[in-house]
Design a protein around this motif. Structure first.
Motif, PDB file in Angstrom:
ATOM      1  N   UNK A   9       0.810  -1.233   0.000  1.00  0.00           N
ATOM      2  CA  UNK A   9       0.000   0.000   0.000  1.00  0.00           C
ATOM      3  C   UNK A   9       0.840   1.279   0.000  1.00  0.00           C
TER       4      UNK A   9
ATOM      5  N   UNK B 148       0.857   4.948  -7.131  1.00  0.00           N
ATOM      6  CA  UNK B 148       0.150   4.475  -8.317  1.00  0.00           C
ATOM      7  C   UNK B 148       1.117   4.369  -9.505  1.00  0.00           C
ATOM      8  N   UNK B 149       1.016   3.268 -10.221  1.00  0.00           N
ATOM      9  CA  UNK B 149       1.904   2.942 -11.343  1.00  0.00           C
ATOM     10  C   UNK B 149       3.357   2.724 -10.894  1.00  0.00           C
TER      11      UNK B 149
ATOM     12  N   UNK C 173      -2.666  -7.624  -1.429  1.00  0.00           N
ATOM     13  CA  UNK C 173      -2.443  -7.905  -2.851  1.00  0.00           C
ATOM     14  C   UNK C 173      -3.325  -7.039  -3.752  1.00  0.00           C
ATOM     15  N   UNK C 174      -4.556  -6.742  -3.297  1.00  0.00           N
ATOM     16  CA  UNK C 174      -5.474  -5.956  -4.127  1.00  0.00           C
ATOM     17  C   UNK C 174      -4.884  -4.600  -4.530  1.00  0.00           C
ATOM     18  N   UNK C 175      -3.871  -4.127  -3.786  1.00  0.00           N
ATOM     19  CA  UNK C 175      -3.214  -2.863  -4.150  1.00  0.00           C
ATOM     20  C   UNK C 175      -2.576  -2.951  -5.539  1.00  0.00           C
ATOM     21  N   UNK C 176      -2.182  -4.165  -5.923  1.00  0.00           N
ATOM     22  CA  UNK C 176      -1.592  -4.345  -7.260  1.00  0.00           C
ATOM     23  C   UNK C 176      -2.603  -3.897  -8.318  1.00  0.00           C
ATOM     24  N   UNK C 177      -3.878  -4.221  -8.062  1.00  0.00           N
ATOM     25  CA  UNK C 177      -4.931  -3.810  -8.988  1.00  0.00           C
ATOM     26  C   UNK C 177      -5.252  -2.327  -8.777  1.00  0.00           C
ATOM     27  N   UNK C 178      -5.635  -1.995  -7.540  1.00  0.00           N
ATOM     28  CA  UNK C 178      -6.136  -0.646  -7.265  1.00  0.00           C
ATOM     29  C   UNK C 178      -5.157   0.425  -7.742  1.00  0.00           C
ATOM     30  N   UNK C 179      -3.874   0.133  -7.582  1.00  0.00           N
ATOM     31  CA  UNK C 179      -2.891   1.164  -7.927  1.00  0.00           C
ATOM     32  C   UNK C 179      -1.961   0.757  -9.059  1.00  0.00           C
ATOM     33  N   UNK C 180      -2.405  -0.249  -9.820  1.00  0.00           N
ATOM     34  CA  UNK C 180      -1.728  -0.618 -11.068  1.00  0.00           C
ATOM     35  C   UNK C 180      -0.217  -0.703 -10.872  1.00  0.00           C
ATOM     36  N   UNK C 181       0.173  -1.505  -9.856  1.00  0.00           N
ATOM     37  CA  UNK C 181       1.593  -1.660  -9.596  1.00  0.00           C
ATOM     38  C   UNK C 181       2.226  -2.560 -10.656  1.00  0.00           C
TER      39      UNK C 181
END
Lengths: 345, 345
Positions: free
Chosen positions: A243, A247-248, A270-278
């Motif tokens: 977290x 972003x990106x 893990x959902x941060x990978x999606x939410x913030x397009x890691x």
């Protein structure tokens, strides 16, 4: 004319291990040496690098396409990075008497293709004689290509480095701060002593992961998040960092201590990978060996200039040829501190 | 001259929720409508999209920079995707009477900037009247940009798609096979019925994750590994796929069902990210909205040509204005099957 050896003692892989290494895993043999062909070199290893990765190369169950180095098959000599002396050469690149670093093995002598030699062994006054196997080997090269190629750090980068007191991490911290000049370099290490040392290497801050407040401490130090997280450890610290990467942003995955033996790694975020397009990318030095020359030249220059210091240290063990496996086993018995090097007697 | 409304009933966020939604979370108010300025449009929503993501937009504790849509603040009207009728326009782009799709809210009327309108609502004979909110909304666009931008699928790609019977997954399968013509498309879905359906959509194979042999089945279907894994689910299936993505391969992370509420996700095979230098990238449709027009045009064309079929279905609920929150709540009570659409009476 000097006479050259025609046979060599060799440690071969007798029984590819499925569990712990035993006395019948390796076998000591004497083999004939073939004639030198054009482009080949007769070498005599003087120092061997000991790496946990060698164990995975011996695992016959693994699809060779999943290994990051050629597997060691049953009956073959055990592969190892090392420093060797060129005894005889039919290569235009290397000449008799040179000390070279490259991919060799557990043998007294061997005929190798010139491509297995990576470079002349580097000597820097005041530095370890085996610096080619430690700081100017995988350690420095991993840090170098991690910083420049994977993380693409720049002056305005905010970067967090875990395992910052480790060999690779402490080098990443130094290159990021003292070579690239990153805006903010934050280390993560265990204990005040290590953190103080990481800061002495140039880190703007270092967070002690043994402190109960470390997740909050990291968050407080990253009001605008991190551009890059250089992950040498995986596990809970990766989870805490997910977290905190912007972003990106990018996560370079260089190590995963907690996961090498297959223990599950728990990620709540893990959902941060999606939410913030890691972007997450794995890093292994083998992808960059064709550019090792430039990296070694740069790293050597920075050491000579005093811009960065070699870290991590080495443990060099004087070893009889017949004791090569025993010295290597120290890796798995926690017997070594720093990079473990076998010096052949 | 027709007279235009000067007030509107509006559902606002009265108490940003920290746990379950209660009767005091939302408040029904009547608000004056401002005068239209140049570039603005007076709209009347006719259909509202209901999305679990709206719940996260209401979470005042989250740093807005971590949200992927503007947060809904206390006292503001609740934001929702929808279809609306243009009642009055001072925009050169939209004219009275048009039906448009875009970002609207839980109101009878509102003055919005023309930028909040995404496109004219699409009508395709034989297709749902709200296809703009379902297949030609987030579902199709996520699949479209996932296939072309994130995964960059090509004719020689071998791709595995989890959640393959879901709305996004089944569209990815179809675009990958029937538009791109990928060499091998393997779905993962739960149960024989769903798997048969995924194969009927064009997948070369579909693996039933409810079968005890599914990990081995996947491995057997991928003798040369997958170039790309399109992950709609996360969790154990991601862990099973980590060793089955080829070196330098890509994982597009589009969904993480198991992880949305913070339950830890256990990964035993994370080290594969390092060993095989995997690239992992999160995907959210919001990054691609500036190119939605082309995507909607392509998707509409493929539907009209019969090249791909719309999947997922919708549940359209006739709803009185005062019952908007109750219909939305069905999302969290498992009361809906397929995309949940509020049709305003």
């Amino acid at each position: 004319m000097s006479s050259h050896p025609t046979t060599s003692r060799v440690w071969t892989l007798a029984e590819p291990p499925t569990g712990p290494i035993t006395s019948s895993t390796f076998s000591l043999e004497t083999q004939d040496l073939p004639e030198l062909k054009d482009g080949q070199v007769l070498v005599q290893p003087t120092h061997l690098s000991n790496d946990p990765a060698q164990r995975t190369w011996m695992d016959g169950d693994t699809d060779p396409r999943r290994l990051y180095a050629p597997p060691i098959l049953k009956g073959q000599s055990v592969t190892a990075g090392g420093i060797a002396k060129v005894i005889k050469s039919k290569s235009s690149k290397w000449k008799e008497g040179q000390e070279v670093s490259g991919t060799f093995g557990w043998y007294e002598y061997a005929v190798v293709d010139e491509s297995q030699i990576q470079s002349e062994a580097i000597k820097i006054p005041g530095q370890s004689p085996v610096i080619s196997l430690s700081f100017l080997g995988g350690i420095g090269l991993t840090a170098y290509f991690g910083v420049f190629d994977v993380c693409k750090l720049e002056k305005d980068s905010v970067v967090v480095v875990s395992g910052a007191a480790g060999a690779v991490g402490s080098t990443v911290v130094q290159i990021a701060k003292k070579v690239v000049g990153c805006k903010k370099v934050i280390g993560i290490a265990g204990g005040k002593e290590k953190c103080d040392w990481v800061k002495s290497l140039g880190a703007d801050e270092c967070v002690d992961y043994k402190s109960s407040s470390y997740a909050k401490d990291l968050k407080d130090l990253l009001p605008d998040y991190a551009d890059v997280y250089f992950d040498n450890v995986g596990g809970e610290i990766l989870d805490v960092m997910l977290p905190l990467v912007k972003r990106y942003g990018k996560i370079a995955v260089c190590g995963s201590i907690a996961n090498y033996n297959g223990e599950p790694m728990k990620l709540k975020n893990w959902r941060e990978v999606i939410y913030n397009r890691l972007h997450i990318q794995g890093l292994i030095i083998f992808d960059y060996l064709d550019r090792a020359g430039q990296a070694i030249s740069d790293l050597s220059g920075w050491i000579k200039d005093g811009k960065i210091e070699t870290t991590g240290g080495e443990m060099i063990v004087d070893t009889k040829f017949e004791d090569i496996p025993a010295t290597w086993q120290m890796l798995f018995e926690g017997g070594n501190k720093g990079k473990l090097i076998t010096k052949l007697q």
